[in-house]
Scaffold this motif. Structure first.
Motif, short mmCIF file in Angstrom:
data_model
loop_
_atom_site.label_atom_id
_atom_site.label_comp_id
_atom_site.label_asym_id
_atom_site.label_seq_id
_atom_site.Cartn_x
_atom_site.Cartn_y
_atom_site.Cartn_z
N LEU A 259 4.46 0.17 -6.28
CA LEU A 259 3.98 0.78 -7.52
C LEU A 259 2.46 0.71 -7.64
O LEU A 259 1.85 1.43 -8.44
N LYS A 260 1.84 -0.14 -6.83
CA LYS A 260 0.39 -0.27 -6.89
C LYS A 260 -0.27 0.84 -6.10
O LYS A 260 0.32 1.45 -5.21
N SER A 261 -1.53 1.08 -6.42
CA SER A 261 -2.30 2.04 -5.65
C SER A 261 -2.59 1.45 -4.27
O SER A 261 -2.91 0.26 -4.16
N PRO A 262 -2.48 2.25 -3.20
CA PRO A 262 -2.75 1.72 -1.85
C PRO A 262 -4.11 1.05 -1.74
O PRO A 262 -4.23 0.05 -1.02
N LYS A 263 -5.11 1.53 -2.46
CA LYS A 263 -6.45 0.94 -2.35
C LYS A 263 -6.52 -0.46 -2.97
O LYS A 263 -7.45 -1.24 -2.68
N ASP A 264 -5.51 -0.80 -3.79
CA ASP A 264 -5.48 -2.12 -4.43
C ASP A 264 -4.62 -3.12 -3.68
O ASP A 264 -4.45 -4.26 -4.14
N ASP A 267 -3.74 -6.15 3.34
CA ASP A 267 -2.84 -6.26 4.49
C ASP A 267 -1.90 -7.45 4.32
O ASP A 267 -0.72 -7.37 4.67
N GLU A 268 -2.43 -8.54 3.78
CA GLU A 268 -1.62 -9.74 3.59
C GLU A 268 -0.45 -9.46 2.63
O GLU A 268 0.67 -9.93 2.83
N GLU A 269 -0.72 -8.67 1.58
CA GLU A 269 0.33 -8.32 0.62
C GLU A 269 1.40 -7.45 1.26
O GLU A 269 2.60 -7.65 1.03
N TYR A 270 0.97 -6.47 2.06
CA TYR A 270 1.93 -5.61 2.75
C TYR A 270 2.83 -6.43 3.67
O TYR A 270 4.05 -6.24 3.71
N ILE A 271 2.23 -7.34 4.42
CA ILE A 271 3.00 -8.15 5.38
C ILE A 271 3.95 -9.08 4.64
O ILE A 271 5.13 -9.22 5.02
N LYS A 272 3.48 -9.72 3.58
CA LYS A 272 4.32 -10.64 2.81
C LYS A 272 5.50 -9.89 2.19
O LYS A 272 6.65 -10.38 2.21
N LEU A 290 3.48 5.50 0.46
CA LEU A 290 3.71 6.80 -0.16
C LEU A 290 3.42 6.71 -1.66
O LEU A 290 3.90 5.79 -2.33
N ASN A 291 2.65 7.66 -2.16
CA ASN A 291 2.28 7.62 -3.58
C ASN A 291 2.07 9.05 -4.07
O ASN A 291 0.96 9.58 -4.04
N VAL A 292 3.15 9.68 -4.52
CA VAL A 292 3.12 11.10 -4.90
C VAL A 292 3.55 11.24 -6.36
O VAL A 292 4.56 10.67 -6.78
N PHE A 296 6.77 16.21 -7.21
CA PHE A 296 7.88 15.31 -7.56
C PHE A 296 7.32 13.90 -7.55
O PHE A 296 6.22 13.63 -7.07
N ASN A 297 8.09 12.99 -8.12
CA ASN A 297 7.66 11.60 -8.22
C ASN A 297 8.26 10.81 -7.06
O ASN A 297 9.47 10.72 -6.93
N LEU A 298 7.41 10.27 -6.22
CA LEU A 298 7.88 9.55 -5.03
C LEU A 298 6.90 8.44 -4.70
O LEU A 298 5.70 8.67 -4.55
N LYS A 299 7.43 7.24 -4.58
CA LYS A 299 6.61 6.10 -4.16
C LYS A 299 7.40 5.29 -3.14
O LYS A 299 8.63 5.35 -3.12
#
Length: 646
Positions: A259-264, A267-272, A290-292, A296-299
């Protein structure tokens, strides 16, 4: 006294939703539905507070699931919007009448977004009757002056509404008395695992309470207090320091990473997140966030794990959510089949929680969503190849199975990614098909030579390197299918295993061919070696030190491999590898043997040497069979005996 009694209304327009109720494939789905309804009730109240329609308070929103084995009950409590008697009659008694729809229609002009109100009392609520012998609703509406209402039904058809509800604060409690065949849901560990499966990321905190344990603890404390009172303990001297209260921990993460913006995100958060969701300790190769929001609404987040070199279809790794509610694994109509080799989560609020596969197959939005996901994966791979080529090459061996399988399953994906498919050459360098064809243009045109086993085909590799020729390594089991696909997609391109054909570069084109002489050589070897090979060819190779080479027909070998994959398939004839013996008429040994063909005193030796030449050519291609190897050893011993006797 009952406010109302009667039968639950089933209108003709509601028949289809009731039928859909039976499409629930798992009994445990009722837990998801009741928690989701509670979450929706909380969302409605939050929205009313934000719109100024009602006052808020400082109490945190939450959903509590309480279990009691002693009473055989499960209860689901929320502090959301609650219901009045009229609302219960409307939303519960009229099956499948959507409370969310009615709520949306009332406040649509004041709401900027409405997609977060997805729940509806009705169908979801009635999943409770799959496991219950009795269902009660204890609810108090947020509305000023509302009275606590109790609704009860034992069969989902007859009901009773009374004003003897026990709630003193707004919200709803649904109490299920479980039927005998559903008492497994009274196991607290099992209950927690189901909640984590379906509701790990719901936006409202979820807690589980064991009512029996709480009652025992309360009873024990009361007994201890009574005992101290009887003993007349001095409160000033015997008072113990208060124990630090252990705060209960919610079962869910209300703000998942997707739900977060990719820029926020780091890497540590993604891996965890990857390790927690999929219960693994290794790290993914890379990921796609994915953040659309339109059309349509897709994350979601798709992770690329390390895949084995051998093709292996991994099921159940991409999880589909609807507004943070788990729907299912492996919805192939939404998530393309080849992406199920990955691990990830997709959250798509535009899809209903319970739909039939036929609906998904015919839904245009589903098709658009699926294509968009494929496009985003292709875009990520392109970006890596263009901007981080060294990194891309470092994990190519781990992702090539996924990419090639994706191309086979979706030609559109191949069209997007074909320029970024890599091939390792004989020197270990990564090149594209375009690179290889450019190199081959002046050497062997559109033939792509490849190696499947560097050790087994080492003699052919050595021969290629001697002539400054190149080939690509294709050692995945999926490559057999992939090269056939490439030949279909890339007009004129033909793949040839390194032992199936000789490049014109190997041949001495200046040497004039004598067809009559070649025919005599072929007939001579046929006489000596019999039917050990199916075809013969006489060539003048530039290198004189190679007496003969075995070539295996690409077509016959592919047919053999197909037969082995589909064991028992009857082609109407026996398939055999078609071997061609290429005799190098420039080789000194070949010339010497041919010069002795009319010498009767050397006939036996010539027979042995001719067969030995074929043995060595076959050995350079692959291992000899048991019978052939036995004859080879005998001939080798015989040759050594002749040499030592000279």
């Amino acid at each position: 006294m009952a406010l109302k009694q009667g039968s639950i209304s089933i209108d003709t327009e509601n028949i289809f939703p009731i039928i859909k109720k039976w499409l629930y494939s798992d009994k445990d789905i009722f837990i998801r539905e009741l928690i989701s309804n509670g979450c929706d009730a909380v969302s409605k109240h939050k929205r009313l507070v934000s719109l100024g329609e009602t006052a808020g308070d400082d109490k945190p929103y939450k959903i509590t699931v309480a279990v009691s084995k002693k009473n055989k009950t499960l209860s689901f409590s929320d502090n959301g919007i609650g219901m009045t008697a009229d609302e219960i009659d409307k939303y519960i008694n009229q099956v499948a009448f959507s409370g969310a729809e009615d709520f949306f229609n009332k406040y649509k002009d004041k709401m900027e977004e409405s997609n977060d109100i997805i729940g509806h009392f009705g169908l979801g609520f009635y999943s409770a009757f799959m496991v219950s012998s009795n269902v009660e609703i204890d609810t108090l509406s947020f509305a000023t002056g509302a009275k606590p209402i109790r609704w009860q039904s034992a069969d989902g058809m007859q009901f009773e509404i009374t004003e003897d509800g026990t709630r003193t604060e707004r919200g709803t409690t649904i109490i299920l008395t479980l039927a005998e065949d559903s008492e497994e849901f009274l196991d607290e560990y099992h209950l927690r695992s189901i909640i984590k499966k379906y509701c790990s990321f719901l936006p409202v905190e979820i807690y589980v309470e064991n009512t029996d344990k709480l009652e025992e603890e309360a009873k024990k404390k009361a007994e201890e207090a009574a005992k101290k009172a009887e003993e007349g303990a001095d409160s000033e001297t015997s008072e113990e320091e208060p124990k630090e209260e252990i705060k209960p921990v919610p079962l869910n993460d209300t703000n998942p990473l997707w739900l977060k913006s990719p820029k926020d995100c780091t890497d540590e958060e993604y891996i965890k997140f990857y390790q927690q969701v999929f219960n693994v300790f290794d790290e993914p190769l890379f990921w796609i966030h994915l953040n659309v929001d339109y059309p349509f609404n897709l994350k979601g987040i798709l992770y690329f794990p390390k895949l084995k070199n051998e093709f292996e279809l991994v099921e159940g790794k991409v999880k589909l959510y609807n507004n943070q509610v788990f729907v299912a694994d492996n919805i192939k109509e939404v998530i393309p089949e080849f992406l199920l080799l990955l691990k990830g989560v997709i959250d798509c609020p535009d899809l209903p929680l319970n739909v039939s596969r036929s609906f998904l197959q015919n839904d245009r939005d589903v098709s658009k969503i699926s294509k968009h996901i494929v496009k985003k994966v292709a875009d990520k791979l392109k970006s890596l190849c263009k901007n981080e080529r060294e990194k891309y090459e470092s994990f190519w061996d781990d992702i090539q199975v996924f990419i090639k399988y994706g191309c086979l399953k979706d030609e559109g994906f191949y069209d997007k990614i074909k320029e970024y498919i890599l091939y390792k050459d004989l020197d270990g360098k990564y090149i594209t098909l375009k690179d290889y064809l450019e190199y081959a243009k002046d050497k062997h045109e559109n033939k792509v030579f490849y190696v499947v086993d560097k050790e087994q085909q080492s003699q052919y590799i050595k021969l290629f390197k001697e002539y400054d020729l190149n080939a690509v390594i294709l050692d995945c089991t999926i490559d057999n299918n992939f090269i056939t696909f490439l030949e279909y997609k890339e007009s004129g391109v033909r793949f040839k295993r390194i032992d199936s054909d000789l490049s014109d570069v190997l041949k001495d084109k200046d040497e004039e061919k004598d067809e009559k002489a070649d025919e005599e050589i072929v007939n001579f070897f046929k006489e000596k070696i019999g039917d050990r090979v199916q075809k013969y060819s006489v060539e003048s190779l530039k290198k004189e030190d190679t007496p003969a080479v075995i070539l295996i027909s690409e077509e016959s070998r592919r047919m053999m491999e197909m037969q082995s994959r589909f064991a028992g398939l009857d082609y109407g004839f026996d398939l055999k590898e078609e071997k061609t013996l290429v005799i190098n008429d420039r080789n000194p040994l070949i010339k010497k043997v041919l010069s002795l063909r009319d010498d009767e005193t050397k006939k036996e030796a010539v027979d042995v040497i001719c067969n030995q030449i074929v043995d060595l050519a076959l050995l350079a291609n692959k291992e000899l069979g048991a019978e052939e190897l036995d004859l080879f050893i005998k001939r080798s011993n015989e040759l050594m005996s002749k040499v030592i006797s000279l």
